[in-house]
Scaffold this motif. Structure first.
Motif, PDB file in Angstrom:
ATOM      1  N   LEU A  64       0.536  -1.187  -0.179  1.00 52.04           N
ATOM      2  CA  LEU A  64       0.119   0.012   0.064  1.00 52.04           C
ATOM      3  C   LEU A  64       0.887   1.169   0.028  1.00 52.04           C
ATOM      4  N   ALA A  65       1.655   1.061   0.924  1.00 52.10           N
ATOM      5  CA  ALA A  65       2.954   2.169   0.607  1.00 52.10           C
ATOM      6  C   ALA A  65       3.240   2.883  -0.555  1.00 52.10           C
ATOM      7  N   GLU A  66       4.049   1.407  -1.270  1.00 51.39           N
ATOM      8  CA  GLU A  66       4.223   1.407  -1.995  1.00 51.39           C
ATOM      9  C   GLU A  66       3.843   1.639  -3.858  1.00 51.39           C
ATOM     10  N   ALA A  67       2.081   1.666  -3.302  1.00 50.49           N
ATOM     11  CA  ALA A  67       1.326   2.128  -4.057  1.00 50.49           C
ATOM     12  C   ALA A  67       0.920   3.568  -4.534  1.00 50.49           C
ATOM     13  N   PHE A  68       0.378   4.290  -3.209  1.00 50.96           N
ATOM     14  CA  PHE A  68       0.499   5.165  -3.167  1.00 50.96           C
ATOM     15  C   PHE A  68       1.739   6.622  -3.180  1.00 50.96           C
ATOM     16  N   GLY A  69       2.668   5.558  -3.289  1.00 49.83           N
ATOM     17  CA  GLY A  69       4.271   7.317  -3.032  1.00 49.83           C
ATOM     18  C   GLY A  69       4.617   7.654  -1.766  1.00 49.83           C
ATOM     19  N   VAL A  70       4.075   6.676  -0.770  1.00 47.59           N
ATOM     20  CA  VAL A  70       4.852   7.183   0.549  1.00 47.59           C
ATOM     21  C   VAL A  70       6.688   6.142   0.734  1.00 47.59           C
ATOM     22  N   MET A  71       7.045   7.735   0.964  1.00 49.09           N
ATOM     23  CA  MET A  71       7.977   7.924   1.074  1.00 49.09           C
ATOM     24  C   MET A  71       8.792   7.721   2.443  1.00 49.09           C
ATOM     25  N   SER A  72       7.810   9.151   2.732  1.00 52.34           N
ATOM     26  CA  SER A  72       8.405   9.382   4.547  1.00 52.34           C
ATOM     27  C   SER A  72       7.225   9.230   5.440  1.00 52.34           C
ATOM     28  N   MET A  73       7.535   9.110   6.328  1.00 51.44           N
ATOM     29  CA  MET A  73       6.504   8.765   7.651  1.00 51.44           C
ATOM     30  C   MET A  73       6.518   9.921   8.426  1.00 51.44           C
ATOM     31  N   PRO A  74       4.973  10.784   9.015  1.00 49.50           N
ATOM     32  CA  PRO A  74       3.671   9.851   8.212  1.00 49.50           C
ATOM     33  C   PRO A  74       3.332  10.825   6.981  1.00 49.50           C
ATOM     34  N   THR A  75       2.138  10.048   6.344  1.00 50.85           N
ATOM     35  CA  THR A  75       2.033  10.972   5.075  1.00 50.85           C
ATOM     36  C   THR A  75       0.703  10.605   5.208  1.00 50.85           C
ATOM     37  N   VAL A  76      -0.028  11.637   5.263  1.00 45.20           N
ATOM     38  CA  VAL A  76      -1.701  11.409   5.123  1.00 45.20           C
ATOM     39  C   VAL A  76      -1.729  12.223   3.899  1.00 45.20           C
ATOM     40  N   ILE A  77      -2.952  10.686   3.500  1.00 44.07           N
ATOM     41  CA  ILE A  77      -3.147  11.364   1.806  1.00 44.07           C
ATOM     42  C   ILE A  77      -5.043  11.742   1.799  1.00 44.07           C
TER      43      ILE A  77
END
Length: 112
Positions: A64-77
């Motif tokens: 899921l993180a990869e699918a939505f381009g999450v590279m840093s945390m936290p990331t809120v979409i």
């Protein structure tokens, strides 16, 4: 609070097909993620639970993180009508999350 943790299998069912959903991508060991949680709880209380809030642990759901381009945390979409519309990367003030929701839900802007 309406925030609930979801797995990859539960993710799609948690996203509203109509309306707005906030998704917090983070991890248990992430210090900024721990600071974000009370801010989202406060925002949820202010909005009286009007926006479903999902929490994704990137260690447990890396696809899921990869699918939505999450590279840093936290990331809120923020999702609107099932599609991602805005992404906030890194810890932000509560007002930043409120303002993003208000852009996509005018009724959120009217609340105190």
């Amino acid at each position: 609070m309406s925030m609930r943790s979801v797995s990859e299998a539960e993710f799609q069912a948690g996203i509203r097909p109509e309306g707005v959903t906030l998704v917090d991508f983070g991890a248990e060991w992430c210090p900024p993620c721990k600071v974000l949680l009370p801010r989202l709880k406060e925002l949820d209380a202010e909005l009286e639970g009007a926006v479903p809030m999902l929490k994704v642990d990137v260690d447990e759901s890396p696809a899921l993180a990869e699918a939505f381009g999450v590279m840093s945390m936290p990331t809120v979409i923020v999702f609107k009508d099932g599609q991602p519309v805005e992404k906030l990367v890194g810890l932000q003030p509560k007002t930043a999350y409120r303002n993003v929701l208000a852009r996509h839900m005018p009724e959120a802007a009217a609340r105190p």
